[in-house]
Design an enzyme around this catalytic site. Structure first.
Site, PDB file in Angstrom:
ATOM      1  N   GLY A  45      19.256  27.918  40.703  1.00  0.00           N
ATOM      2  CA  GLY A  45      19.839  28.329  40.057  1.00  0.00           C
ATOM      3  C   GLY A  45      19.234  29.400  38.894  1.00  0.00           C
ATOM      4  O   GLY A  45      18.104  29.704  39.564  1.00  0.00           O
ATOM      5  N   GLN A  50      17.514  34.573  31.954  1.00  0.00           N
ATOM      6  CA  GLN A  50      16.026  34.264  32.438  1.00  0.00           C
ATOM      7  C   GLN A  50      15.853  35.604  33.794  1.00  0.00           C
ATOM      8  O   GLN A  50      14.777  35.639  33.672  1.00  0.00           O
ATOM      9  CB  GLN A  50      16.221  32.922  33.763  1.00  0.00           C
ATOM     10  N   CYS A  93      11.565  25.239  37.429  1.00  0.00           N
ATOM     11  CA  CYS A  93      12.009  26.901  36.652  1.00  0.00           C
ATOM     12  C   CYS A  93      11.408  27.665  37.408  1.00  0.00           C
ATOM     13  O   CYS A  93      10.200  27.841  36.962  1.00  0.00           O
ATOM     14  CB  CYS A  93      12.355  26.145  35.354  1.00  0.00           C
ATOM     15  N   LEU A  94      12.675  28.185  37.993  1.00  0.00           N
ATOM     16  CA  LEU A  94      12.194  29.586  38.282  1.00  0.00           C
ATOM     17  C   LEU A  94      10.694  30.258  37.048  1.00  0.00           C
ATOM     18  O   LEU A  94      10.605  31.441  36.807  1.00  0.00           O
ATOM     19  CB  LEU A  94      12.546  30.570  38.746  1.00  0.00           C
ATOM     20  N   HIS A 135      21.291  21.919  34.044  1.00  0.00           N
ATOM     21  CA  HIS A 135      19.418  22.603  33.689  1.00  0.00           C
ATOM     22  C   HIS A 135      20.166  23.984  33.143  1.00  0.00           C
ATOM     23  O   HIS A 135      19.343  24.329  32.404  1.00  0.00           O
ATOM     24  CB  HIS A 135      18.786  22.969  35.494  1.00  0.00           C
ATOM     25  N   GLU A 136      20.735  24.350  33.960  1.00  0.00           N
ATOM     26  CA  GLU A 136      21.256  26.502  33.776  1.00  0.00           C
ATOM     27  C   GLU A 136      22.325  26.797  32.764  1.00  0.00           C
ATOM     28  O   GLU A 136      22.079  27.326  31.709  1.00  0.00           O
ATOM     29  CB  GLU A 136      22.601  26.482  35.098  1.00  0.00           C
ATOM     30  N   HIS A 139      19.362  26.401  29.918  1.00  0.00           N
ATOM     31  CA  HIS A 139      19.047  26.862  29.531  1.00  0.00           C
ATOM     32  C   HIS A 139      19.578  28.056  28.745  1.00  0.00           C
ATOM     33  O   HIS A 139      19.031  29.145  28.356  1.00  0.00           O
ATOM     34  CB  HIS A 139      18.824  28.285  30.701  1.00  0.00           C
TER      35      HIS A 139
HETATM   36 CO    CO Z   1      15.090  27.088  35.270  1.00  0.00          CO
END
Ligand code: CO
Length: 171
Positions: A45, A50, A93-94, A135-136, A139
């Site tokens: 995701g 991000q 998380c990226l 989670h997304e 963000h």
């Molecule tokens: Co993340």
């Protein structure tokens, strides 16, 4: 085009993203670039802020969680139902590479939003996919998974988080 993934410490990750109003080619291009970026980073995701775009859009790749999985973009997502039952699962998380922690999330959710054409969509999800959607969506509200941890748990990750922040600042 693979975009740069913003890392923990970048203020854009704390911004509340703005609603998408224009469903044009530019948005489609952004979604395609976000998919490419997610794939390049082996993520499941990725949210707009991000990649430095504070708009309410995320992309998800559910292929590893379900046989009929797919990759798609959700615009202006909103969680309209959360089950009372919650489950704990590990998240990463990226934007916070190398940091993983158990987070409690609703077992089932319903997500409302729009597709790239601006059409209304409603997605029911459970377990891992519900987790990705939560989670997304977080963000896009400037919330990171580490915010859900207890003070003690965050304290234990302090060193690693400082490492990510310093590495990002040095770029
Ligand atoms: Co993340």
């Amino acid at each position: 085009m693979v975009l740069e993934v913003r890392k923990y410490g970048d203020p854009i990750l704390r911004e509340k993203a703005k609603a998408v109003a224009l469903f044009d080619n530019k948005l489609a291009r952004l979604a395609a670039d976000m998919m490419e970026t997610m794939a390049a980073a082996a993520g499941v995701g990725l949210a707009g802020n991000q990649v430095g775009v504070p708009l309410r859009i995320f992309v998800a790749d559910t292929t590893s969680f379900e046989i009929s999985g797919k990759k798609f973009a959700v615009i202006n997502p909103e969680i309209v139902f959360r089950s009372e039952e919650e489950i704990v699962g590990e998240e990463g998380c990226l934007s916070i590479p190398g940091v993983y922690a158990d987070v409690k999330r609703p077992k089932k959710i319903k997500l409302a939003g729009q597709n790239l054409k601006g059409e209304k969509v409603e997605l029911e999800a459970e377990e891992m996919i519900a987790r990705v959607f939560c989670h997304e969506t977080d963000h896009l509200n400037g919330v990171l998974f580490i915010d859900h941890l207890s003070t003690l748990e965050r304290e234990m990750l302090k060193g690693k988080l400082a490492e990510v922040r310093n590495k990002a600042a040095a770029l």
